[in-house]
Design an enzyme around this catalytic site. Structure first.
Site, PDB file in Angstrom:
ATOM      1  N   CYS A  83     -15.052   0.223  -4.619  1.00 60.85           N
ATOM      2  CA  CYS A  83     -16.322   0.221  -3.891  1.00 60.85           C
ATOM      3  C   CYS A  83     -17.098   1.476  -4.286  1.00 60.85           C
ATOM      4  O   CYS A  83     -17.625   2.196  -3.450  1.00 60.85           O
ATOM      5  CB  CYS A  83     -16.105   0.132  -2.386  1.00 60.85           C
ATOM      6  N   ASP A  94       0.861  -1.184   0.000  1.00 59.65           N
ATOM      7  CA  ASP A  94       0.000   0.000   0.000  1.00 59.65           C
ATOM      8  C   ASP A  94       0.893   1.228   0.000  1.00 59.65           C
ATOM      9  O   ASP A  94       1.970   1.210   0.597  1.00 59.65           O
ATOM     10  CB  ASP A  94      -0.932   0.013   1.218  1.00 59.65           C
TER      11      ASP A  94
END
Length: 430
Positions: free
Chosen positions: A361, A262
């Site tokens: 999402c 990340d």
């Protein structure tokens, strides 16, 4: 605290959110810190009422004829909680720790307010500037989709196949009346209480021993479509706290290697502890190190790269209702840039014949179909797989019913699939 005092506290918290433009979680935390007499149950009930008001902010304001925090809370009590007006007024009048009883105009609105004539963005409870983007995706159904995104979200858990099966989890959580999820074979759904709260599953032995993890069924489906197999080399490029990383490792049965990365090292910090609890043994965490390319040795070697891209979260409004009211066109533009950047980092990692799975999402085409089209224009060596084929390849052909209009990705939403909103696309490198 009485229900009337809960209503007063909810008005105070909403006032803080509206006037100071603060995130709801921080405002609730600060209120609790300043009111130590409120127990955990009281704080949970106040939070539930605040979230109800935020989920339906536009439609409540329309019905009440005002968008003040007081109007929103009264509207939530009337239209979401079904409060009886005379009993509500009496409870407010019975204690000094309560809002003033509803005025005549408020009572009239609470008794007769309707959404007749309301525009789509009001009926769907989303900002008016998002009406055109949502119309691109859902057309005339956008208000219904938005309304579904304004309902309370269920509490879904994923059964960790490294620690047991779904039957074992159901037995362990039988006292919570857990049921199977309809789409994910690894999902368990726990009913909410009447006031919208879920039980503290993190305190359950099944959670503490790693048998279950909190994960929406839509997120579980994204991992299913990725179809990580034992022995593969897998990169979870935007791993965050590692929810999908752990699910990928379980699908691989601890065989092969999964690399979690990340761009923000702080988001990765819980992953080691979570992986230990889950029994994951095939994980390497590749934390960022300044300008160094910590993934350089993986170029052209990955069988699968999962890009769970940073996005506006427009598919998670059930859980984060304040996010939709704080969202601005500039934030959408920034997320699009970040999505393009993440895809460009992912592309060279995929081996010839390997696959890249792009997940957001979000429900917005600007973050989904548009980003894939732009990516393929930059990287013509990649081709989109048909959503039906991806569903069959994942062993779940029923998921093909949730293909987007173009048929090259899955599009999940509370209305379509009773999950959070997710866009899931599979690309192969030729």
């Amino acid at each position: 605290m009485t229900p009337a005092a809960h209503a007063l506290a909810a008005i105070e918290v909403l006032t803080e959110i509206v006037e100071r433009h603060r995130p709801v979680a921080q405002s609730l935390k600060d209120w609790g810190g300043a009111h130590r007499f409120a127990g955990s149950g009281d704080r949970a009930r106040i939070a539930s009422l605040v979230y109800d008001a935020l989920r339906a902010r536009s439609s409540l304001a329309w019905r009440m004829g005002a968008d003040s925090p007081r109007a929103l809370v009264l509207g939530a009590l009337a239209f979401i909680r079904g409060a009886e007006l005379d009993a509500l007024g009496a409870s407010f009048a019975a204690t000094p720790h309560a809002p003033a009883p509803p005025f005549e105009a408020e009572r009239a609105a609470m008794a007769t307010g309707s959404l007749d004539g309301a525009p789509a963005h009001v009926r769907g409870d989303y900002p008016d500037w998002l009406d055109a983007p949502l119309a691109r995706v859902f057309g005339d159904a956008r208000a219904e989709e938005g309304a579904a995104l304004s309902q309370r979200a269920p509490l879904d858990l994923r059964v960790n196949a490294l620690k047991g099966d779904r039957e074992k989890a159901l037995r362990s959580l039988a006292h919570l009346k857990a049921e199977v999820t309809p789409l994910s074979p690894f999902g368990v759904r726990v009913p909410l209480t009447d006031d919208g709260r879920g039980p503290p599953v993190q305190a359950e032995p099944a959670y503490q021993k790693g048998l279950v993890e909190v994960q929406d069924e839509g997120s579980q489906i994204a991992v299913m479509i990725a179809a990580a197999a034992p022995g593969e080399q897998v990169v979870d490029l935007c791993a965050g706290a590692g929810g999908k990383t752990l699910a990928l490792a379980a699908a691989m049965n601890n065989r092969g290697q999964i690399y979690a990365h990340d761009s923000d090292i702080r988001r990765l910090s819980p992953l080691n502890e979570r992986a230990t609890r889950a029994g994951v043994r095939n994980l390497q965490i590749r934390s960022p190190r300044g300008e160094a390319n910590v993934l350089a040795d993986l170029e052209g070697k990955a069988d699968l790269v999962l890009v769970d891209a940073p996005c506006t979260g427009a598919g998670t409004w059930r859980r984060n209702p304040d996010a939709k009211w704080r969202m601005r066109p500039t934030s959408l533009e920034q997320r699009m840039l970040e999505q393009d950047a993440a895809l460009d980092v992912a592309a060279p990692l995929v081996r010839p014949g390997g696959r890249l799975v792009y997940v957001t999402c979000s429900l917005l085409m600007e973050e989904n179909e548009d980003r894939l089209a732009a990516f393929i224009a930059r990287h013509p060596e990649f081709r989109s797989a048909r959503a039906v084929e991806a569903a069959v390849g994942a062993g779940a052909p029923v998921l093909g019913a949730y293909a987007n209009a173009a048929g090259d990705a899955l599009l999940l939403s509370p209305k379509r699939s009773n999950t959070d909103g997710f866009f899931i696309a599979t690309l192969r490198r030729t």
